[in-house]
Motif scaffolding. Structure first.
Motif, PDB file in Angstrom:
ATOM      1  N   ILE A   8       0.839  -1.204   0.000  1.00 44.62           N
ATOM      2  CA  ILE A   8       0.000   0.000   0.000  1.00 44.62           C
ATOM      3  C   ILE A   8       0.872   1.252   0.000  1.00 44.62           C
ATOM      4  N   ALA A   9       1.847   1.296   0.900  1.00 49.09           N
ATOM      5  CA  ALA A   9       2.724   2.464   1.006  1.00 49.09           C
ATOM      6  C   ALA A   9       3.500   2.685  -0.290  1.00 49.09           C
ATOM      7  N   PHE A  10       3.992   1.597  -0.873  1.00 45.20           N
ATOM      8  CA  PHE A  10       4.763   1.712  -2.110  1.00 45.20           C
ATOM      9  C   PHE A  10       3.912   2.300  -3.238  1.00 45.20           C
ATOM     10  N   VAL A  11       2.719   1.749  -3.429  1.00 42.93           N
ATOM     11  CA  VAL A  11       1.860   2.209  -4.533  1.00 42.93           C
ATOM     12  C   VAL A  11       1.451   3.666  -4.324  1.00 42.93           C
ATOM     13  N   LYS A  12       1.023   4.001  -3.124  1.00 43.50           N
ATOM     14  CA  LYS A  12       0.611   5.386  -2.853  1.00 43.50           C
ATOM     15  C   LYS A  12       1.766   6.357  -3.049  1.00 43.50           C
ATOM     16  N   THR A  13       2.935   5.990  -2.511  1.00 37.16           N
ATOM     17  CA  THR A  13       4.105   6.870  -2.627  1.00 37.16           C
ATOM     18  C   THR A  13       4.497   7.089  -4.075  1.00 37.16           C
ATOM     19  N   GLY A  19       2.675  12.238  -9.545  1.00 33.32           N
ATOM     20  CA  GLY A  19       1.581  13.193  -9.707  1.00 33.32           C
ATOM     21  C   GLY A  19       0.334  12.582 -10.334  1.00 33.32           C
ATOM     22  N   LEU A  20       0.117  11.302 -10.077  1.00 32.00           N
ATOM     23  CA  LEU A  20      -1.034  10.614 -10.659  1.00 32.00           C
ATOM     24  C   LEU A  20      -2.186  10.535  -9.668  1.00 32.00           C
ATOM     25  N   THR A  21      -3.390  10.696 -10.180  1.00 32.45           N
ATOM     26  CA  THR A  21      -4.568  10.420  -9.368  1.00 32.45           C
ATOM     27  C   THR A  21      -4.803   8.916  -9.399  1.00 32.45           C
ATOM     28  N   GLN A  22      -5.699   8.448  -8.550  1.00 34.79           N
ATOM     29  CA  GLN A  22      -6.049   7.033  -8.590  1.00 34.79           C
ATOM     30  C   GLN A  22      -6.618   6.675  -9.958  1.00 34.79           C
ATOM     31  N   LYS A  23      -7.406   7.552 -10.541  1.00 36.14           N
ATOM     32  CA  LYS A  23      -7.987   7.318 -11.866  1.00 36.14           C
ATOM     33  C   LYS A  23      -6.889   7.239 -12.922  1.00 36.14           C
ATOM     34  N   ASP A  24      -5.914   8.142 -12.858  1.00 28.49           N
ATOM     35  CA  ASP A  24      -4.787   8.113 -13.797  1.00 28.49           C
ATOM     36  C   ASP A  24      -4.054   6.775 -13.725  1.00 28.49           C
ATOM     37  N   ILE A  36      -7.910   0.034  -7.806  1.00 24.89           N
ATOM     38  CA  ILE A  36      -6.887   0.900  -7.211  1.00 24.89           C
ATOM     39  C   ILE A  36      -7.320   1.326  -5.811  1.00 24.89           C
ATOM     40  N   ARG A  37      -8.576   1.688  -5.670  1.00 24.31           N
ATOM     41  CA  ARG A  37      -9.076   2.076  -4.342  1.00 24.31           C
ATOM     42  C   ARG A  37      -8.961   0.913  -3.364  1.00 24.31           C
ATOM     43  N   ASP A  38      -9.380  -0.272  -3.800  1.00 24.28           N
ATOM     44  CA  ASP A  38      -9.281  -1.460  -2.946  1.00 24.28           C
ATOM     45  C   ASP A  38      -7.829  -1.750  -2.575  1.00 24.28           C
ATOM     46  N   LEU A  39      -6.933  -1.633  -3.543  1.00 21.07           N
ATOM     47  CA  LEU A  39      -5.508  -1.874  -3.309  1.00 21.07           C
ATOM     48  C   LEU A  39      -4.959  -0.907  -2.269  1.00 21.07           C
ATOM     49  N   GLU A  40      -5.252   0.372  -2.436  1.00 19.62           N
ATOM     50  CA  GLU A  40      -4.717   1.388  -1.532  1.00 19.62           C
ATOM     51  C   GLU A  40      -5.390   1.373  -0.161  1.00 19.62           C
ATOM     52  N   GLN A  41      -6.535   0.720  -0.051  1.00 14.53           N
ATOM     53  CA  GLN A  41      -7.213   0.610   1.243  1.00 14.53           C
ATOM     54  C   GLN A  41      -6.903  -0.721   1.925  1.00 14.53           C
ATOM     55  N   GLY A  42      -6.084  -1.556   1.287  1.00 10.80           N
ATOM     56  CA  GLY A  42      -5.643  -2.782   1.921  1.00 10.80           C
ATOM     57  C   GLY A  42      -6.610  -3.939   1.871  1.00 10.80           C
ATOM     58  N   LYS A  43      -7.444  -3.987   0.839  1.00  6.41           N
ATOM     59  CA  LYS A  43      -8.366  -5.112   0.709  1.00  6.41           C
ATOM     60  C   LYS A  43      -7.573  -6.421   0.750  1.00  6.41           C
ATOM     61  N   GLU A  44      -8.056  -7.375   1.509  1.00  6.58           N
ATOM     62  CA  GLU A  44      -7.356  -8.640   1.734  1.00  6.58           C
ATOM     63  C   GLU A  44      -7.237  -9.502   0.484  1.00  6.58           C
ATOM     64  N   SER A  45      -8.260  -9.519  -0.348  1.00  3.40           N
ATOM     65  CA  SER A  45      -8.241 -10.417  -1.513  1.00  3.40           C
ATOM     66  C   SER A  45      -8.184  -9.605  -2.807  1.00  3.40           C
ATOM     67  N   LEU A  55       2.012  -2.666 -10.533  1.00  2.73           N
ATOM     68  CA  LEU A  55       3.429  -2.598 -10.178  1.00  2.73           C
ATOM     69  C   LEU A  55       4.333  -2.502 -11.401  1.00  2.73           C
ATOM     70  N   ALA A  56       3.914  -3.073 -12.518  1.00  2.00           N
ATOM     71  CA  ALA A  56       4.715  -3.028 -13.745  1.00  2.00           C
ATOM     72  C   ALA A  56       4.977  -1.588 -14.185  1.00  2.00           C
ATOM     73  N   LEU A  57       4.054  -0.695 -13.900  1.00  5.64           N
ATOM     74  CA  LEU A  57       4.267   0.717 -14.255  1.00  5.64           C
ATOM     75  C   LEU A  57       5.454   1.311 -13.510  1.00  5.64           C
ATOM     76  N   PHE A  58       5.773   0.732 -12.355  1.00  2.00           N
ATOM     77  CA  PHE A  58       6.877   1.214 -11.534  1.00  2.00           C
ATOM     78  C   PHE A  58       8.105   0.326 -11.658  1.00  2.00           C
ATOM     79  N   GLY A  59       8.082  -0.627 -12.596  1.00  6.19           N
ATOM     80  CA  GLY A  59       9.216  -1.507 -12.810  1.00  6.19           C
ATOM     81  C   GLY A  59       9.355  -2.596 -11.758  1.00  6.19           C
ATOM     82  N   HIS A  60       8.246  -3.011 -11.143  1.00  5.48           N
ATOM     83  CA  HIS A  60       8.259  -4.024 -10.093  1.00  5.48           C
ATOM     84  C   HIS A  60       7.201  -5.083 -10.362  1.00  5.48           C
TER      85      HIS A  60
END
Length: 73
Positions: A8-13, A19-24, A36-45, A55-60
């Motif tokens: 969560i911290a990695f994606v948000k950071t 400078g991207l919104t969640q929609k971007d 994206i919302r579920d990911l950033e809020q820590g949804k379990e599944s 993650l591929a957008l960030f090279g991970h």
């Protein structure tokens, strides 16, 4: 830190650094805004393939990691 919290911290950071919104981020990764919302809020599944699309957008990517000193199953 728990792996989910690290994700969560990695994606948000990274999203904020770029400078991207969640929609971007959703549009660029080819996933839905709800994901994206579920990911950033820590949804379990979450689907690993979709997590890796983001993650591929960030090279991970995520995958299995061998943990040392674990008893064999």
């Amino acid at each position: 830190m728990h792996a989910t919290n690290e994700l969560i911290a990695f994606v948000k950071t990274r999203r904020n650094q770029l400078g991207l919104t969640q929609k971007d981020l959703a549009d660029r990764a080819g996933v839905g805004l709800r994901f994206i919302r579920d990911l950033e809020q820590g949804k379990e599944s979450l689907q690993l393939d979709k997590v890796n699309q983001v993650l591929a957008l960030f090279g991970h990517k995520m995958g299995p990691i061998k943990v040392e000193d674990r008893d064999e199953l």
